[in-house]
Scaffold this motif. Structure first.
Motif, PDB file in Angstrom:
ATOM      1  N   ALA A 156      29.239  10.954  22.014  1.00 16.20           N
ATOM      2  CA  ALA A 156      29.700  11.922  21.002  1.00 16.20           C
ATOM      3  C   ALA A 156      31.223  11.953  20.932  1.00 16.20           C
ATOM      4  N   ARG A 157      31.874  11.911  22.093  1.00 11.45           N
ATOM      5  CA  ARG A 157      33.344  11.934  22.112  1.00 11.45           C
ATOM      6  C   ARG A 157      33.894  10.673  21.442  1.00 11.45           C
ATOM      7  N   LEU A 158      33.316   9.509  21.751  1.00 14.28           N
ATOM      8  CA  LEU A 158      33.758   8.272  21.102  1.00 14.28           C
ATOM      9  C   LEU A 158      33.569   8.352  19.591  1.00 14.28           C
ATOM     10  N   ASP A 159      32.457   8.932  19.165  1.00 13.78           N
ATOM     11  CA  ASP A 159      32.208   9.098  17.729  1.00 13.78           C
ATOM     12  C   ASP A 159      33.305   9.959  17.102  1.00 13.78           C
ATOM     13  N   ASP A 160      33.712  11.020  17.792  1.00 11.38           N
ATOM     14  CA  ASP A 160      34.817  11.861  17.321  1.00 11.38           C
ATOM     15  C   ASP A 160      36.094  11.034  17.139  1.00 11.38           C
ATOM     16  N   TRP A 161      36.251  10.009  17.964  1.00 17.33           N
ATOM     17  CA  TRP A 161      37.456   9.175  17.942  1.00 17.33           C
ATOM     18  C   TRP A 161      37.310   7.954  17.027  1.00 17.33           C
ATOM     19  N   GLY A 162      36.209   7.871  16.291  1.00 18.34           N
ATOM     20  CA  GLY A 162      36.044   6.780  15.346  1.00 18.34           C
ATOM     21  C   GLY A 162      35.284   5.576  15.865  1.00 18.34           C
ATOM     22  N   VAL A 163      34.658   5.697  17.021  1.00 21.35           N
ATOM     23  CA  VAL A 163      33.828   4.616  17.562  1.00 21.35           C
ATOM     24  C   VAL A 163      32.378   5.054  17.367  1.00 21.35           C
ATOM     25  N   PRO A 164      31.699   4.504  16.364  1.00 20.38           N
ATOM     26  CA  PRO A 164      30.370   5.014  16.013  1.00 20.38           C
ATOM     27  C   PRO A 164      29.294   4.692  17.046  1.00 20.38           C
ATOM     28  N   PRO A 165      28.332   5.603  17.220  1.00 26.74           N
ATOM     29  CA  PRO A 165      27.193   5.328  18.102  1.00 26.74           C
ATOM     30  C   PRO A 165      26.484   4.054  17.642  1.00 26.74           C
ATOM     31  N   GLY A 166      26.029   3.260  18.595  1.00 22.27           N
ATOM     32  CA  GLY A 166      25.340   2.024  18.267  1.00 22.27           C
ATOM     33  C   GLY A 166      26.260   0.836  18.092  1.00 22.27           C
ATOM     34  N   SER A 167      27.581   1.067  18.047  1.00 18.51           N
ATOM     35  CA  SER A 167      28.520  -0.059  17.969  1.00 18.51           C
ATOM     36  C   SER A 167      28.585  -0.720  19.347  1.00 18.51           C
ATOM     37  N   PRO A 168      28.982  -1.975  19.409  1.00 19.93           N
ATOM     38  CA  PRO A 168      29.061  -2.645  20.716  1.00 19.93           C
ATOM     39  C   PRO A 168      29.939  -1.896  21.721  1.00 19.93           C
ATOM     40  N   LEU A 169      31.081  -1.381  21.274  1.00 19.22           N
ATOM     41  CA  LEU A 169      31.952  -0.654  22.195  1.00 19.22           C
ATOM     42  C   LEU A 169      31.294   0.634  22.680  1.00 19.22           C
ATOM     43  N   SER A 170      30.682   1.382  21.778  1.00 16.25           N
ATOM     44  CA  SER A 170      30.006   2.620  22.175  1.00 16.25           C
ATOM     45  C   SER A 170      28.860   2.331  23.146  1.00 16.25           C
ATOM     46  N   ASP A 171      28.076   1.316  22.855  1.00  8.90           N
ATOM     47  CA  ASP A 171      26.953   0.975  23.738  1.00  8.90           C
ATOM     48  C   ASP A 171      27.424   0.544  25.122  1.00  8.90           C
ATOM     49  N   THR A 172      28.505  -0.219  25.169  1.00 11.78           N
ATOM     50  CA  THR A 172      29.044  -0.659  26.459  1.00 11.78           C
ATOM     51  C   THR A 172      29.555   0.529  27.257  1.00 11.78           C
ATOM     52  N   VAL A 173      30.312   1.398  26.600  1.00 13.44           N
ATOM     53  CA  VAL A 173      30.831   2.583  27.291  1.00 13.44           C
ATOM     54  C   VAL A 173      29.679   3.477  27.751  1.00 13.44           C
ATOM     55  N   ALA A 174      28.647   3.627  26.934  1.00 19.33           N
ATOM     56  CA  ALA A 174      27.487   4.440  27.322  1.00 19.33           C
ATOM     57  C   ALA A 174      26.842   3.899  28.588  1.00 19.33           C
ATOM     58  N   LEU A 175      26.705   2.588  28.690  1.00 20.07           N
ATOM     59  CA  LEU A 175      26.138   1.984  29.899  1.00 20.07           C
ATOM     60  C   LEU A 175      27.035   2.228  31.101  1.00 20.07           C
TER      61      LEU A 175
END
Length: 170
Positions: free
Chosen positions: A30-49
């Motif tokens: 959610a925080r990444l989404d606030d910063w413009g990194v959408p859920p499901g993007s490669p960066l968001s998925d990597t950070v989530a892991l």
């Protein structure tokens, strides 16, 4: 010509429990989404892991009764690149050794978390923190992990006390 760089930071304390660890992942996404990194993007998925594995280790191995663990996200967005650093701090003195991470036996119930972190992060390590305990961190960007040269990881990370294996920390 000046290129702008956006830097974001978020810190969140969670109880050192399974629930606290499980809530860290969606909070980070959610925080990444606030910063413009959408859920499901490669960066968001990597950070989530990375968050899921480091938070689970903090709750399982870094737990000190009555204490929390802290999740800190640092996001730096330049024009065409983004880097995210995930830091999870706990108050337990035991430290994983990044130089000894191996995948657990296929029949083992655990022992894969830090191997996953090492596989998907561009870099990771362990640092001292103010107060008791340590901070385990991982950093990644949108291009995926860079494979370190032989012996390079040892020079870029700080290891724990002698005899403490990351395999036993995971």
């Amino acid at each position: 010509m000046t290129h702008s760089t956006a830097v974001h930071e978020s810190t969140h304390a969670s109880p050192s429990t399974r629930l606290g660890a499980s809530l860290a992942r969606p909070a980070a996404v959610a925080r990444l989404d606030d910063w413009g990194v959408p859920p499901g993007s490669p960066l968001s998925d990597t950070v989530a892991l990375l968050v899921a594995e480091l938070a689970a280790n903090a709750a399982r191995h870094g737990r000190v009764p009555g204490r929390t663990f802290e999740l800190r996200l640092l996001h730096q967005q330049a024009r065409t690149t983004a880097v995210v650093r995930v830091e999870v701090s706990d108050t337990h003195p035991r430290r994983p050794d990044p130089t000894t991470v191996t995948m657990a036996d296929v029949d083992a119930d655990g022992g894969r978390g830090l191997a996953l972190v090492a596989a998907v992060a561009d870099d990771w390590g362990v640092e001292d923190r103010t107060g008791p305990g340590k901070t385990v961190w991982a950093q990644t960007g949108p291009a995926g992990p860079a494979e370190p040269q032989q012996g390079e990881r040892e020079s870029r990370t700080e290891s724990g006390p002698p005899g403490v294996s990351a395999a036993h920390y995971d």
